[in-house]
Design a protein around this motif. Structure first.
Motif, PDB file in Angstrom:
ATOM      1  N   SER A 224      -1.109  -8.195  -3.623  1.00 11.82           N
ATOM      2  CA  SER A 224      -0.730  -7.161  -2.674  1.00 11.82           C
ATOM      3  C   SER A 224      -1.778  -6.949  -1.599  1.00 11.82           C
ATOM      4  CB  SER A 224      -0.486  -5.857  -3.420  1.00 11.82           C
ATOM      5  OG  SER A 224      -1.639  -5.529  -4.141  1.00 11.82           O
ATOM      6  N   ASP A 225      -3.034  -7.029  -1.975  1.00 11.92           N
ATOM      7  CA  ASP A 225      -4.045  -6.816  -0.944  1.00 11.92           C
ATOM      8  C   ASP A 225      -4.788  -8.113  -0.630  1.00 11.92           C
ATOM      9  OD1 ASP A 225      -5.227  -7.010  -3.335  1.00 11.92           O
ATOM     10  OD2 ASP A 225      -6.607  -5.326  -3.066  1.00 11.92           O
TER      11      ASP A 225
ATOM     12  N   VAL B  72       7.845  -2.479  -4.769  1.00  4.26           N
ATOM     13  CA  VAL B  72       6.434  -2.190  -5.053  1.00  4.26           C
ATOM     14  C   VAL B  72       6.142  -2.324  -6.549  1.00  4.26           C
ATOM     15  CG1 VAL B  72       4.620  -0.438  -4.990  1.00  4.26           C
ATOM     16  CG2 VAL B  72       6.157  -0.691  -3.060  1.00  4.26           C
ATOM     17  N   PHE B  73       6.992  -1.745  -7.367  1.00  5.07           N
ATOM     18  CA  PHE B  73       6.683  -1.711  -8.803  1.00  5.07           C
ATOM     19  C   PHE B  73       7.339  -2.831  -9.599  1.00  5.07           C
ATOM     20  CE2 PHE B  73       6.385   2.986  -7.860  1.00  5.07           C
ATOM     21  CZ  PHE B  73       5.013   2.978  -7.833  1.00  5.07           C
ATOM     22  N   GLY B  74       8.436  -3.342  -9.118  1.00  4.36           N
ATOM     23  CA  GLY B  74       9.145  -4.355  -9.907  1.00  4.36           C
ATOM     24  C   GLY B  74       9.554  -3.783 -11.244  1.00  4.36           C
TER      25      GLY B  74
ATOM     26  N   GLU C  59       2.626  -3.770   0.662  1.00  7.46           N
ATOM     27  CA  GLU C  59       2.886  -3.867  -0.778  1.00  7.46           C
ATOM     28  C   GLU C  59       4.354  -4.086  -1.116  1.00  7.46           C
ATOM     29  OE1 GLU C  59       0.345  -2.473  -3.222  1.00  7.46           O
ATOM     30  OE2 GLU C  59      -1.175  -2.276  -1.677  1.00  7.46           O
TER      31      GLU C  59
ATOM     32  N   GLU D 162       6.602 -12.110 -17.998  1.00  8.61           N
ATOM     33  CA  GLU D 162       5.498 -12.228 -17.039  1.00  8.61           C
ATOM     34  C   GLU D 162       4.139 -12.137 -17.706  1.00  8.61           C
ATOM     35  OE1 GLU D 162       5.548 -10.537 -13.069  1.00  8.61           O
ATOM     36  OE2 GLU D 162       7.398  -9.572 -13.707  1.00  8.61           O
TER      37      GLU D 162
ATOM     38  N   GLY E 170       2.683  -3.395 -14.839  1.00  8.93           N
ATOM     39  CA  GLY E 170       4.036  -3.906 -14.642  1.00  8.93           C
ATOM     40  C   GLY E 170       4.203  -5.286 -15.232  1.00  8.93           C
TER      41      GLY E 170
ATOM     42  N   TYR F 224      -1.604  -0.801 -11.487  1.00  8.35           N
ATOM     43  CA  TYR F 224      -0.146  -0.677 -11.624  1.00  8.35           C
ATOM     44  C   TYR F 224       0.532  -2.038 -11.673  1.00  8.35           C
ATOM     45  CZ  TYR F 224       0.922  -1.491  -6.633  1.00  8.35           C
ATOM     46  OH  TYR F 224       1.070  -2.025  -5.380  1.00  8.35           O
TER      47      TYR F 224
ATOM     48  N   ARG G 287      -4.934   2.199  -8.308  1.00  6.65           N
ATOM     49  CA  ARG G 287      -5.478   1.089  -7.528  1.00  6.65           C
ATOM     50  C   ARG G 287      -6.759   0.523  -8.140  1.00  6.65           C
ATOM     51  NH1 ARG G 287      -3.709  -0.694  -3.204  1.00  6.65           N
ATOM     52  NH2 ARG G 287      -2.030   0.282  -2.056  1.00  6.65           N
TER      53      ARG G 287
ATOM     54  N   TYR H 199      10.874 -13.577 -10.532  1.00  8.12           N
ATOM     55  CA  TYR H 199      11.482 -12.913  -9.375  1.00  8.12           C
ATOM     56  C   TYR H 199      12.105 -13.957  -8.444  1.00  8.12           C
ATOM     57  CZ  TYR H 199       9.097  -8.543 -10.547  1.00  8.12           C
ATOM     58  OH  TYR H 199       8.663  -7.405 -11.148  1.00  8.12           O
TER      59      TYR H 199
END
Lengths: 482, 375, 366
Positions: B238-239, C233-235, C163, B183, B176, B172, B125, B334
């Motif tokens: 995400s946050d 979450v991770f894709g 998430e 991406e 990714g 993370y 995180r 996506y």
């Protein structure tokens, strides 16, 4: 066997008792026939003895009296006691005398008459010391067997409650009573308990703890035999199909089988609102895990996995540990051992001195040790919380102390891996226990959904009252019943 | 009991087999800076100074709350080893909450991020940021406030998100995105500036200005503040809460509007050989500090102006990233895959080129919920 | 050693935990793929596994709830011996693979720099203790571990509620058709719990067959849920992660604990040891039933556990051997062999009276 000559009998009884000073032999003549009243000093009530035995005998006037007539009169009409039995041997006489009976021997007959005039000193019924509650009876078991039996009978006025008296201990001759609800308890369970008690190899039984191991199944850690000071709890256990044992001389009654989850249930759960009962039960479970795991988990994280600790807390811990000369594990062991020493000292000492020990311990640990920088404050907090939490499940406080120590070593030496291995061993050990056909860890493992209404939660009496509880519902074999 | 004793003895006998440093010998890394000059990695670590706070005695509030240590090596691992050696502490990266990459290190973050992600104790995180210039300069800034310098930096990054300026990227997520060639990620760009305030001993501070567009295996590109702000509308993260603040001008007066509940929907389609991207943004707003005599009468105008502002921001961001660099930073791939798998099949092999030639259309609807107290 | 009856629900919980353990503790040559195809692969593999259980279930029902090996042992000593040897080999391979997974998982996560011997001795001691305490203790402990896992899963879901990027899911059953069947077979081959079930189903107190749908359904749903979490979450990062579930737990912050991966590791190391213990107890049952050596069965179980751990250590030091074993196990052939051979042999050996009344009248009373 008794002789027809009174003198011979009294000599034999004296010799069996090795001329013990507390043996009282009172000779008299009733209607011209010699009698002897044998009793044991301190075991009888003088008033009862006078009113029930001496006075009727002294007032007796039989014409043409023969020993047989006198014996018949005494056994049939004269004596009105709640407990009477004939005795035919010196050993029986001695045993009866030591149990608070007085034995009347008549010259010319070979049978004596034992009359229950027990009157030894007992402690009055008081509040239990170890199993206190907020709401409920303030009566606890005492040392006298017949009082304990009366406490139980008062709560179950039903012929279904059956007492079976036995005597155990070759030397002590301790009286015990096996109790069960005849229609609920499995007959095999009571038989097994009686069989184990009958084959008890002990010659001295002073407390329930003496016979407890013989009712257990040799589990190294957890006991499958419950002990309670409370008659109401004892009765509720009997009502669930268990078998109880009350031991003369012990204020703790035993019952089997006992499950692990019962350690987290108290009488107050059933007198309070179910919501609060649920809350407090969850607190007890959390306290149990805190008591066994917190110091071990702390040492494991601090030594091996600091990344699991929240950042701000980690900084505080690191700063605290930087000031101490010992390693985290050493600190934890020192504190835990020191705490156990204090606990033991506090238990055994007179209450006045015990308080002093607590105060000194509090000052030494709480202030000086931390101020001197010997132990980190967070470590002290962890051990203190764990120690206090351990008392919430007081029935297994000793096991909790042991497990806590093992977890401290496992966590401090091997980190979470050690905690895992220790947990696995404890779990397997607990799960392998079968208490008289009921798995010790039920209704958790094997899981019993039906029993969950009174495990973590306590359903309301509206629900619980519908069906009678049965311990054998928890044996994981629900499938069979469906 | 015997078995338990045997097990305990076995565990104790083998206890020395797991090496571990004591807690007070660990250097608790709070922020890590990585620079790369083409041959040598330089790692700068801010780690917690145990003398500064904590415990209950011997607190020296005058001591800096972090120590800074620096070392170099052929790889990041070797640099870290060297750093542990020099600092005398076992550097623990598990609680590092900010990772800053210098310009040189931003070229290809795959190895660096993989190193962080693959280590079992990494803090997934942690915020990942880019430095304008050297990461070491950022690491040299020590904030006095609180018991950890990095807390201030984390607050800044969080505030930039709340104000709609820049979206934080978590480790993370960065790992990714920068692993997949289709991406990209925009890392908040940190810059040192002389604030003159007493926040730090040096009188310097850090500011977030725009973002660094990182594309897998390419040199990073600089995005302006407006562009990074626009990206946050499209991908709050995400946050992220999907909030931002805008200032609009109505009849000569500046009015600040707090936008909240921002939602975006991206609809891809194929228009001949070109990828068409329709973006619909919806938001609610609260107008504050308005000096309008009758703000309710001007409500429709306000909504339109706010919508225009958001649309412009989003368009600017998409144009900069998609059309200028052919970089997908908002998870467009996506969206295409989920909504039009057939389009994805057509364009996936030449995705970057399709992005460069794409048509972008942005529409925005804003509803004014309430006005400020001064209205 | 205690070897009493266990309930179908507990048995199913332990088998499901064992299955999920295999999913979570990937070996270096295995990795979880990102994409919708994984859902397809999981569902197909469980359908295939369900199909494999059908003959076994038919044989068990036919034989009144007895395990196939009991039926075989009752009729033919030769066939019983052959079955025993065949199953022992499969069991040893599966147990060694489980040991390897546990060791690898532990050494990459909590044990870090500890030497291999350390894991062997400590985990081995716990394993032998579990085997010594018997099936009942191991299964009940497994139920507790499964409950902890469910708690962990709930905590992770709560911690990561914000998430889950559902936009990362897309409507496709396959996106790499060329790899679909290899993925399915790989998933299928992970169901070595079949061996445990086939050997130990006779120890279930009643309705042993209820274990199968409970275990298959539970593990399938859990793995699908985990796949959903990885994808959302991770894709793309999913494919790069060695232990995606460990990483999920390591980004879950519940305030009390910065990360949940400590609990995660605890659950899976326990699960690995218990699964190996179940294999060992299965072997003990084979020795008892197929070879008729009741007295030696307990010792055999302990020796099997030790041998499985030793073999797993051998796997770690000889990569070529590991690769070969992995290819054989990963092909699903051993599982298929056992799944076809056991019911066929059991049906062949079942008494004629059973054939007439089987299933209808006898039920599954144990």
């Amino acid at each position: 066997m008794l002789d027809k000559i009174l003198e011979n009998n009294t000599v034999t009884v004296r010799s069996v008792m090795k001329n013990s000073s507390d043996l009282i032999l009172k000779y008299a003549k009733v209607c011209g026939i010699g009698i002897c009243v044998i009793s044991c000093d301190g075991q009888t009530d003088a008033n009862k003895l006078a009113n029930l035995v001496y006075r009727p005998l002294s007032e007796l006037d039989l014409p043409d009296c023969t020993p047989e007539k006198l014996a018949s009169m005494i056994s049939g009409e004269l004596l009105i006691a709640c407990d009477e039995k004939p005795v035919t041997s010196p050993e029986e006489i001695v045993s009866a005398a030591m149990s608070g009976f007085c034995v009347i021997l008549i010259d010319g007959t070979d049978t004596g008459y034992a009359v229950g005039v027990q009157g030894f000193e007992t402690r009055s019924v008081t509040q239990p010391e170890n199993h206190r509650n907020i709401r409920g009876a303030r009566e606890g078991f005492v040392e006298a067997l017949h009082i304990n039996m009366s406490l139980v009978r008062r709560r179950v006025k039903s012929p279904d409650l059956v007492f079976t008296n036995m005597t155990v201990g070759k030397t002590s001759g301790t009286e015990i009573t096996v109790c069960r609800m005849e229609s609920i308890a499995e007959r095999g369970l009571a038989d097994e308990v009686i069989r184990r008690l009958e084959t008890l190899p002990l010659s001295l039984v002073l407390e329930s703890g003496f016979i407890q191991p013989f009712l257990e199944n040799r589990n190294p850690l957890f006991t499958e035999v419950g002990a309670t000071e409370r008659p109401d709890v004892f009765v509720s256990k009997l009502y669930e199909g268990r078998v109880g044992v009350i031991i003369d001389g012990s204020p703790f009654a035993l019952y089997v089988p006992k499950l692990f989850t019962e350690n987290f249930m108290v009488l107050d759960d059933y007198t309070e609102h179910p919501l609060f009962a649920f809350f407090i039960r969850i607190v007890r479970w959390l306290a149990f895990f805190a008591a066994i795991l917190l110091p071990g988990f702390y040492t494991a994280l601090a030594n091996f996995h600091p990344e699991l600790i929240p950042d701000a807390l980690l900084r505080d811990l690191a700063a605290a540990e930087a000031l101490t000369p010992y390693t985290v594990l050493t600190e934890c062991v020192i504190l835990d051992v020191f705490y156990e020493i204090m606990r033991e000292a506090g238990l055994r000492l007179p209450s006045n001195v015990g308080h002093a020990v607590s105060i000194v311990g509090g000052i030494v640990i709480g202030d000086i040790v931390v101020s001197a920088g010997l132990v980190g404050a967070p470590m002290l907090l962890a051990v203190a919380i764990a120690s206090i939490s351990g008392y919430i499940v007081s029935d297994i406080a000793n096991q909790v102390s042991f497990m806590r120590f093992v977890y401290i070593l496992a966590g401090g030496l091997c980190g979470l891996f050690g905690i895992t291995i220790a947990s696995l061993v404890f779990c397997v050990s607990a799960c392998s226990a079968n208490s008289y056909g009921v798995p010790f860890t039920s209704p958790l493992a094997p899981f019993s959904g039906k029993s969950m209404r009174d495990t973590f939660i306590r359903s309301s009496w509206h629900k619980l009252g519908h069906t009678d509880p049965d311990i054998y519902d928890m044996n994981g074999a629900e499938d069979d019943k469906q | 009991m015997k078995k338990l004793a045997v097990l305990l003895a076995a565990v104790m006998t083998l206890s020395g087999c797991i090496p571990h440093p004591e807690l007070d010998r660990i250097g608790i890394a709070e922020a890590v800076g990585v620079d790369f000059d083409g041959s040598v990695y330089t790692v700068t670590v801010q780690f917690f100074n145990t003398d500064s706070t904590g415990g209950i005695t011997a607190i020296d509030s005058s001591a800096p709350n972090v120590n800074i240590s620096r070392a170099g090596g052929k790889t990041i691992e070797s640099a870290l080893e060297e750093l542990s050696h020099r600092s005398g502490h076992n550097i623990m990266l598990g609680s590092a909450s900010v990772i800053v990459f210098g310009e040189g290190a931003l070229t290809d973050l795959r190895d660096s991020l993989d190193l962080c992600v693959s280590h079992y104790s990494s803090n997934m995180r942690a915020y990942v940021c880019a430095a304008e210039g050297s990461a070491a300069d950022i690491m040299n800034i020590r904030f006095n406030e609180g018991n950890a310098s990095v807390e201030k930096l984390k607050e800044m990054i969080g505030n930039s998100r709340d104000l709609g300026m820049s979206r934080p990227v978590i480790l993370y997520e960065a790992a990714g995105k920068l692993r997949e060639p289709t991406e990209s990620a925009v890392l908040p760009l940190l810059r040192v500036y002389g604030s003159g305030s007493g926040d730090t001993e040096e009188g310097k501070s850090i500011i977030i200005r725009g973002g660094a567009l990182c594309v897998c295996g390419s040199l990073p590109e600089r995005l302006t503040e407006a562009e990074t702000a626009g990206l946050q509308l499209l991908d709050p993260g995400s946050d992220g809460s999907g909030d931002c603040r805008v200032t609009i001008t109505h009849r000569g007066s500046d009015i600040r509007a707090d936008m909240f509940g921002i939602r975006s929907r991206i609809t891809p389609s194929l228009n001949g050989d070109r990828l068409r991207i329709d973006v619909e943004i919806s938001a609610h707003c609260k107008l504050v500090s308005t000096s309008l005599p009758d703000p309710y009468a001007a409500g429709t105008d306000m909504e339109r102006l706010c919508g225009q502002e958001l649309s412009e921001r989003a368009y600017t961001a998409l144009e900069a990233t998609l059309k200028r660099y052919g970089a997908d930073v908002v998870g467009l791939s996506y969206a295409i895959r989920s909504q039009s798998p057939e389009i994805w099949e057509t364009i996936k092999d030449d995705y970057g080129e399709y992005l460069r030639n794409s048509e972008i259309s942005v529409s925005c609807s804003v509803s004014a919920e309430r006005f400020g107290l001064t209205g | 050693m205690i070897n009493n009856k266990i309930s179908a629900g507990s048995f199913a919980a332990v088998l499901a935990l064992s299955r999920v353990f295999t999913e979570v503790s990937s070996l270096p040559w295995e990795h979880t793929e990102y994409g919708m195809q994984r859902f397809t692969a999981v569902i197909l593999s469980f359908l295939l596994t369900g199909a494999v259980y059908i003959p076994a279930a038919a044989a068990i029902k036919h034989c009144g709830g007895e395990s196939p090996i009991t039926v075989i042992a009752g009729r033919s000593k030769l066939l019983s011996g052959f079955t025993g040897v065949l199953l022992s080999v499969f069991l040893l391979t599966a147990a060694a693979e489980t040991g390897l997974r546990s060791h690898y998982y532990a050494s990459v996560t909590v044990l870090d720099y500890a030497p291999p011997l350390y894991f062997c001795v400590t985990a081995g001691t716990a394993l032998l203790f579990a085997v010594h305490k018997g099936l009942e203790a191991s299964v009940r402990t497994g139920t507790i571990a499964a409950a902890i896992f469910v708690l962990l899963l709930v905590l992770i879901i709560c911690a990561l509620a914000g998430e889950f990027h559902t936009e990362r899911l897309y409507p496709a059953f396959t996106d790499r058709p060329e790899t679909l069947w290899s993925e399915v077979i790989k998933e299928f081959s992970r169901n070595s719990e079949f061996l445990i079930f086939a050997v130990l189903c006779g120890n279930v107190s009643s309705k042993a067959l209820r274990t199968v749908p409970l275990y298959l359904g539970g593990s399938c749903l859990t793995i699908l849920l985990m796949t959903f979490m990885y994808n959302t979450v991770f894709g793309h990062l999913t494919s790069r992660l060695m232990f995606p579930f460990y990483t999920l737990s390591s980004i879950s912050d519940i305030t009390l604990l910065h990360r949940l991966n400590g609990i995660d590791v605890t659950v899976w190391i326990m699960a690995g040891i218990l699964k190996t213990a179940l294999f060992s107890l299965s072997f003990g049952n084979i020795v008892r039933v197929c070879f008729g050596c009741s007295k030696a069965a307990d010792i055999a179980s302990l020796l099997f556990g030790a041998a499985a751990l030793a073999l797993s250590e051998l796997f770690t030091v000889i990569p070529a051997l590991t690769g070969t074993a992995a290819r054989i196990c990963g092909s699903g052939v051993p599982l298929m062999c056992a799944a076809l051979f056991l019911p066929a042999a059991a049906l062949l050996c079942s008494p004629k009276s059973d054939v007439r009344t089987g299933g209808a009248g006898k039920g599954t009373a144990a």
